[in-house]
Design an enzyme around this catalytic site. Sequence first.
Site, short mmCIF file in Angstrom:
data_model
loop_
_atom_site.label_atom_id
_atom_site.label_comp_id
_atom_site.label_asym_id
_atom_site.label_seq_id
_atom_site.Cartn_x
_atom_site.Cartn_y
_atom_site.Cartn_z
N ALA A 1 -3.39 3.79 -2.44
CA ALA A 1 -3.38 2.67 -3.38
C ALA A 1 -3.06 1.38 -2.62
CB ALA A 1 -2.33 2.88 -4.46
N ALA B 1 0.84 -1.19 0.00
CA ALA B 1 0.00 0.00 0.00
C ALA B 1 0.88 1.24 0.00
CB ALA B 1 -0.92 0.00 1.22
N ASP B 2 0.32 2.31 -0.53
CA ASP B 2 1.03 3.59 -0.51
C ASP B 2 0.02 4.72 -0.48
OD1 ASP B 2 3.84 4.79 -0.81
OD2 ASP B 2 2.65 5.97 -2.22
N GLN B 3 0.43 5.82 0.11
CA GLN B 3 -0.40 7.01 0.12
C GLN B 3 0.42 8.20 -0.33
OE1 GLN B 3 -1.86 8.97 3.85
NE2 GLN B 3 -3.89 8.55 2.99
#
Length: 199
Positions: free
Chosen positions: A112, A75-77
Site C-alpha cells: 500500500a 508505504a507498507d507491505q
Amino acid sequence: MTVSLVLASGSAARAKMLRDAGVTLEIIKPAVDEDELKASYRAEGADVIDTAIALAEMKAQAVSRKQDGRYVLGADQMLECEGVWFDKPADIAAARAQLKALRGRKHHLISAAVLVKDGQRLWHHVDRAELTMRDVSDEFLEWYLALAGDAVTASVGAYHLEGLGAQLMTRVRGDFFTVLGLPLLPVLAILRSHGMLRA
C-alpha cells in the site's frame, strides 16, 4: 524538477526503486510502532488490505506533521497466508520458522502507498501479488539461510525475489514492484500529476 518527495519509510528497497525511477526524495523514518498498530487492527478484525493502507497513512501522517507544504509518501507491505499475517522476522531462527510455514503454499504480498500533504490524504493505492513457494527441503532452507544471512530480516517474506529468494518460488502472479514493497507505477503517476515528475 525542483519539488522533492519525502519518503516516510526506512525501507532501502523502496528508496532504491524511487531513485532508480528518477524521483528526487528525502527519507524521514516515521516514529510509528507498527507491531502495536498491527496487533490493534488484528484484534478489531480488520482485513489485511485495510491494515496495510492504515499503516501506510499513519507513517505518512507522522512525518507530514513536521513537513509543512511537502508531499509525503507512506508505504507498507503485509504478508498473508491462509488468513495468517506474517511480520518481518526478528532473526534467522524466526525467518527459518516463517519459511517453513510458507513452503509448498501460496501467500499474498499486499503493498500500500498513501500520499499526504499538510496532514491531508491526497491519494492511496493498494495492490496484491500472489506467490507460490516451492516445497523446499530442510537442507535447501539451511543453504539458503546461510547464503542470504541477515538480509532475510529486512523483508516481510524473509526473501528478496530480485535475488536469491527467486529460488524459493515456483510461481509469481502480480506486479514485480508490488512484490518488492511499493506499487511503483501508480506512485509515479500520482507524483507526475502533482508536478514532481515530467509529464
